[in-house]
Write a protein that holds these residues in place. Structure first.
Motif, PDB file in Angstrom:
ATOM      1  N   ARG A   6       0.844  -1.197   0.000  1.00 10.97           N
ATOM      2  CA  ARG A   6       0.000   0.000   0.000  1.00 10.97           C
ATOM      3  C   ARG A   6       0.883   1.253   0.000  1.00 10.97           C
ATOM      4  O   ARG A   6       0.592   2.232  -0.681  1.00 10.97           O
ATOM      5  CB  ARG A   6      -0.939  -0.016   1.201  1.00 10.97           C
ATOM      6  CG  ARG A   6      -1.953   1.113   1.162  1.00 10.97           C
ATOM      7  CD  ARG A   6      -2.950   1.011   2.307  1.00 10.97           C
ATOM      8  NE  ARG A   6      -3.967   0.007   2.121  1.00 10.97           N
ATOM      9  CZ  ARG A   6      -5.064   0.158   1.390  1.00 10.97           C
ATOM     10  NH1 ARG A   6      -5.268   1.286   0.735  1.00 10.97           N
ATOM     11  NH2 ARG A   6      -5.951  -0.794   1.306  1.00 10.97           N
ATOM     12  N   PHE A  13      -3.221   1.125  -5.079  1.00  6.50           N
ATOM     13  CA  PHE A  13      -3.511  -0.099  -4.324  1.00  6.50           C
ATOM     14  C   PHE A  13      -5.004  -0.409  -4.351  1.00  6.50           C
ATOM     15  O   PHE A  13      -5.403  -1.569  -4.483  1.00  6.50           O
ATOM     16  CB  PHE A  13      -3.020   0.042  -2.877  1.00  6.50           C
ATOM     17  CG  PHE A  13      -3.127  -1.217  -2.071  1.00  6.50           C
ATOM     18  CD1 PHE A  13      -2.118  -2.167  -2.092  1.00  6.50           C
ATOM     19  CD2 PHE A  13      -4.239  -1.462  -1.278  1.00  6.50           C
ATOM     20  CE1 PHE A  13      -2.203  -3.332  -1.347  1.00  6.50           C
ATOM     21  CE2 PHE A  13      -4.342  -2.619  -0.525  1.00  6.50           C
ATOM     22  CZ  PHE A  13      -3.318  -3.554  -0.562  1.00  6.50           C
ATOM     23  N   ARG A  21      -5.571  -7.372  -3.456  1.00  8.50           N
ATOM     24  CA  ARG A  21      -5.514  -6.430  -2.325  1.00  8.50           C
ATOM     25  C   ARG A  21      -5.466  -7.190  -1.001  1.00  8.50           C
ATOM     26  O   ARG A  21      -4.687  -6.857  -0.113  1.00  8.50           O
ATOM     27  CB  ARG A  21      -6.748  -5.515  -2.320  1.00  8.50           C
ATOM     28  CG  ARG A  21      -6.595  -4.264  -3.092  1.00  8.50           C
ATOM     29  CD  ARG A  21      -7.675  -3.234  -2.783  1.00  8.50           C
ATOM     30  NE  ARG A  21      -8.983  -3.746  -2.445  1.00  8.50           N
ATOM     31  CZ  ARG A  21      -9.976  -3.935  -3.304  1.00  8.50           C
ATOM     32  NH1 ARG A  21      -9.813  -3.654  -4.577  1.00  8.50           N
ATOM     33  NH2 ARG A  21     -11.135  -4.387  -2.896  1.00  8.50           N
TER      34      ARG A  21
END
Length: 175
Positions: A6, A13, A21
């Motif tokens: 991130r 992201f 993710r």
């Protein structure tokens, strides 16, 4: 602490596929399990490269487990490919990702395309000190994506004068 991927990707992201993710949103120790197929190259130098970076041997449809754990300013990934273990540590540096894998540090530029995470090598250092020519590592890359509810990965590493070092691909699900 903001997870490493991130930090490197910033707002990008949030455009990654949900499973991509989820794998990279490491705020505590997580375990993902699945299966992988590993193909090592055949050049006589491949065993040396495999030893210095802990690369697993060739195997088809081998049970795979990846344990991801935040630690200080980075993350440690412990991979188990049917008993063959490979560990690396990741950290953010400016807008790049650094992976320490055995005796080598890889610097990656990360990008997103249609929800996939794409890794491209932008630098390499031996023992963290000795820079190696980036052109040697132009064919070291990774692609991560989501298919159905699964996280899928493809990692390829090849050198100009050696050819394929390794290729491993497969899928993972969070446990």
């Amino acid at each position: 602490m903001t997870p490493v991927f991130r930090r490197v990707l910033g707002d990008t992201f949030d455009t990654l596929a949900p499973q991509v993710r989820a794998l990279h949103d490491v705020d505590r120790t997580m375990v993902w399990k699945g299966e992988a197929t590993i193909t090592r190259g055949t050049h006589w130098l491949v065993p040396f490269f495999a030893l210095t970076t802990q690369l697993p041997p060739s195997a088809s449809n081998v049970a795979t487990q990846v344990t991801l754990a935040p630690d200080g300013d980075g993350e440690t990934w412990r991979r188990d490919f049917g008993g063959a273990r490979m560990a690396s540590r990741y950290r953010a540096w400016n807008d790049r990702l650094i992976e320490k894998l055995g005796l080598v540090e890889f610097y990656f530029s990360l990008g997103e395309h249609d929800g996939e995470l794409l890794w491209a090598t932008s630098g390499v250092r031996l023992l963290g000190l000795i820079p190696l020519p980036p052109t040697w590592f132009a064919r070291v890359r990774c692609r991560e994506r989501q298919t159905g509810d699964r996280f899928e990965f493809l990692v390829e590493a090849a050198l100009p004068w050696v050819g394929r070092i390794i290729r491993y691909e497969g899928w993972l699900e969070r446990t």
